[in-house]
Scaffold this motif. Structure first.
Motif, short mmCIF file in Angstrom:
data_model
loop_
_atom_site.label_atom_id
_atom_site.label_comp_id
_atom_site.label_asym_id
_atom_site.label_seq_id
_atom_site.Cartn_x
_atom_site.Cartn_y
_atom_site.Cartn_z
N LYS A 163 9.48 0.26 -0.60
CA LYS A 163 10.27 1.43 0.15
C LYS A 163 11.06 0.76 1.29
CE LYS A 163 10.40 5.62 2.35
NZ LYS A 163 9.80 6.86 2.86
N LYS A 189 0.80 -1.20 0.21
CA LYS A 189 -0.01 0.10 -0.07
C LYS A 189 0.96 1.30 -0.07
CE LYS A 189 -4.05 -2.08 2.38
NZ LYS A 189 -4.92 -2.16 3.48
N GLN A 190 0.74 2.27 -0.95
CA GLN A 190 1.50 3.24 -1.31
C GLN A 190 3.07 2.95 -1.27
OE1 GLN A 190 0.04 6.08 2.29
NE2 GLN A 190 -1.97 6.09 1.24
N GLY A 191 3.21 1.93 -1.76
CA GLY A 191 4.70 1.53 -2.12
C GLY A 191 5.38 1.34 -0.62
N ARG A 192 4.78 1.06 0.16
CA ARG A 192 5.48 1.03 1.89
C ARG A 192 6.42 -0.31 1.63
NH1 ARG A 192 0.47 2.38 5.19
NH2 ARG A 192 0.64 4.56 5.08
#
Length: 79
Positions: A53, A47-50
């Motif tokens: 990252k 979610k949202q690139g977590r």
């Protein structure tokens, strides 16, 4: 580094046999290209690139502790 990436990603996905890490080494940088099954892409990105990252953070931290590497490390996630 390739083994580290595979060790982290394989438990996250439904198709661990489809996980591949290709290495491209150039003069000033090393690029690790992670490819997973199309259905697992969302799990690797998160979610949202977590998740992506966090994966990059771990890889960059492991590379910075290796003093023999004087090259910049990149991690690309490909479909």
């Amino acid at each position: 580094m390739k083994d580290l990436i595979e060790t982290i990603v394989k438990p996250l996905v439904d198709f661990p046999d489809d996980v591949q890490v290709n290495v491209q080494e150039e003069d000033t940088r090393i690029t690790y290209q992670l490819s997973v099954n199309k259905n697992d892409m969302g799990k690797v990105i998160g979610k949202q690139g977590r998740v992506a990252k966090a994966l990059r953070t771990v890889v960059y931290a492991a590379a910075s502790t290796n003093t023999t590497l004087q090259k910049k490390i990149n991690l690309e996630i490909k479909e």
